[in-house]
Scaffold this active site. Structure first.
Site, PDB file in Angstrom:
ATOM      1  N   GLU A 113       0.840  -1.206   0.000  1.00  7.70           N
ATOM      2  CA  GLU A 113       0.000   0.000   0.000  1.00  7.70           C
ATOM      3  C   GLU A 113       0.874   1.254   0.000  1.00  7.70           C
ATOM      4  O   GLU A 113       0.580   2.224  -0.687  1.00  7.70           O
ATOM      5  CB  GLU A 113      -0.927   0.019   1.228  1.00  7.70           C
ATOM      6  CG  GLU A 113      -2.052  -0.997   1.198  1.00  7.70           C
ATOM      7  CD  GLU A 113      -3.156  -0.650   0.198  1.00  7.70           C
ATOM      8  OE1 GLU A 113      -2.852  -0.459  -0.990  1.00  7.70           O
ATOM      9  OE2 GLU A 113      -4.330  -0.613   0.605  1.00  7.70           O
ATOM     10  N   THR A 145      -5.825   7.315  -4.997  1.00  6.37           N
ATOM     11  CA  THR A 145      -5.817   7.486  -3.537  1.00  6.37           C
ATOM     12  C   THR A 145      -4.791   8.535  -3.128  1.00  6.37           C
ATOM     13  O   THR A 145      -5.053   9.383  -2.263  1.00  6.37           O
ATOM     14  CB  THR A 145      -5.505   6.132  -2.858  1.00  6.37           C
ATOM     15  OG1 THR A 145      -6.558   5.230  -3.197  1.00  6.37           O
ATOM     16  CG2 THR A 145      -5.430   6.263  -1.343  1.00  6.37           C
TER      17      THR A 145
HETATM   18  N1  HSE Z   1      -8.263   5.221   4.302  1.00  7.55           N
HETATM   19  C1  HSE Z   1      -7.796   5.317   2.930  1.00  7.55           C
HETATM   20  C2  HSE Z   1      -8.153   6.695   2.411  1.00  7.55           C
HETATM   21  C3  HSE Z   1      -8.467   4.259   2.100  1.00  7.55           C
HETATM   22  O1  HSE Z   1      -9.297   7.092   2.597  1.00  7.55           O
HETATM   23  O2  HSE Z   1      -7.290   7.362   1.837  1.00  7.55           O
HETATM   24  C4  HSE Z   1      -8.080   4.290   0.654  1.00  7.55           C
HETATM   25  O3  HSE Z   1      -8.792   3.269  -0.027  1.00  7.55           O
END
Ligand code: HSE
Length: 314
Positions: free
Chosen positions: A130, A183
């Site tokens: 990630e 993201t």
């Molecule tokens: N918690 C992360 C965000 C999840 O909201 O950036 C990304 O899928």
């Protein structure tokens, strides 16, 4: 030749008020990785399908490859692993696509190696993946993809994961409008400081949501699915978000918010036909704006990854 094939599910991260600390797994869709021993001590990606040719075959640039590399290094493993990746999850969708590939990859490789580690022990390798994908080692997709169900990340340092039991009737509609949001970009636009009065609302809601899930109190779940910190900023990236949410709530959904970093939007319900209606209502808002979308209706996946076809069972 021994090979192992593993499916890992899509996930909804944040669940409205739990930015970076709460997520749950869906039954479908998900990514599938087949692993077998390869030449040398490398991690090699033989093929990727379902990505429209967009993902590179370079294992260092793929979350499945990165997670497996970290696993092999950790174990001091000298054998190489070769994988094929079938992507059913769209990229940049907010459905935990990078986590699903990483989890499927590392579970498949671990099984191939005779399961030296538990699923929980594999999670740190998926977080490295990630980090490589979006610059942040957030666990709210990878942990539920690995363990199934709802997972609370109580703490990151050290990683402290808590499986949260959820009522059996809970079901989910996720609508994925065909817009892409990375993201990494959706994290950059967030404010770095929050007002105390917003924090009070948010931690009241996250406490309420966890309590609601554990008590099977749908009213409390619905009241708590409110995000006053992240959603107001990120929803600006999703055309028609307020109308989509309104449509879901008017159709009887308990609550509705952005799935992960978006653009997918999810709604939770306690009645399958009602949540299907909410999903169709959300989809018709996007259609009305000439935005194509995919609708997924799913129960909560309490199992996590599953073996698809395997020389050995997991
Ligand atoms: N918690 C992360 C965000 C999840 O909201 O950036 C990304 O899928």
């Amino acid at each position: 030749m021994k090979e192992v094939t593993v499916f890992a599910p899509a996930t909804v991260a944040n669940v409205a008020c739990g930015f970076d600390i709460l997520g749950f797994a869906l039954e479908q869709p998900g990514d599938t990785v087949t692993a077998r021993f390869g030449e040398g001590n490398e991690v090699r990606i033989r093929s990727i399908t379902g990505d429209g040719g967009r993902l590179p075959l370079d294992a260092d640039k793929n979350t499945a490859g990165v997670a497996i590399r970290h696993l092999l290094n950790h174990l001091g493993e000298k054998r190489g692993v070769e994988i094929t990746l079938e992507k059913a999850l769209p990229l940049g969708s907010g459905l935990g696509s990078s986590a699903a590939s990483a989890v499927a990859g590392v579970v498949a490789a671990n099984t191939l190696l005779g399961e030296p580690l538990t699923r929980e022990e594999l999670i740190p390798f998926t977080l490295e993946a990630e980090r490589a994908a979006c610059g942040a080692a957030h666990a709210d997709n990878a942990a539920p993809a690995m363990l199934g169900g709802f997972v609370l990340i109580r703490g990151y340092d050290p990683l402290d994961l808590v499986r949260i039991p959820a009522p059996g009737e809970l079901c989910c509609a996720v609508i994925h409008p065909h817009i892409e949001i990375r993201t990494e970009d959706a994290r950059k636009i967030l404010r770095k400081e929050i007002r105390l009065e917003d924090a009070i609302v948010q931690w009241g809601n996250i406490g309420g949501l966890i309590a609601g899930l554990m008590k099977g109190d749908y009213g409390l779940i619905g009241r708590s699915m409110k995000d006053v910190i992240i959603e107001p900023v990120r929803s600006l990236l999703i055309p028609g978000f307020e109308e989509v949410k309104q449509a879901a709530l008017e159709s009887g959904a308990l609550g509705c918010s952005i799935s992960g970093s978006g653009p997918s939007v999810f709604a939770l319900g306690n009645d399958r036909s009602q949540i299907e209606a909410a999903g169709r209502a959300m989809q018709s808002v996007f259609s009305g704006m000439h935005i194509e979308s995919d609708l997924y209706i799913s129960a909560i996946n309490n199992q996590g990854p599953s073996a698809v076809h395997s020389g050995s069972s997991i």
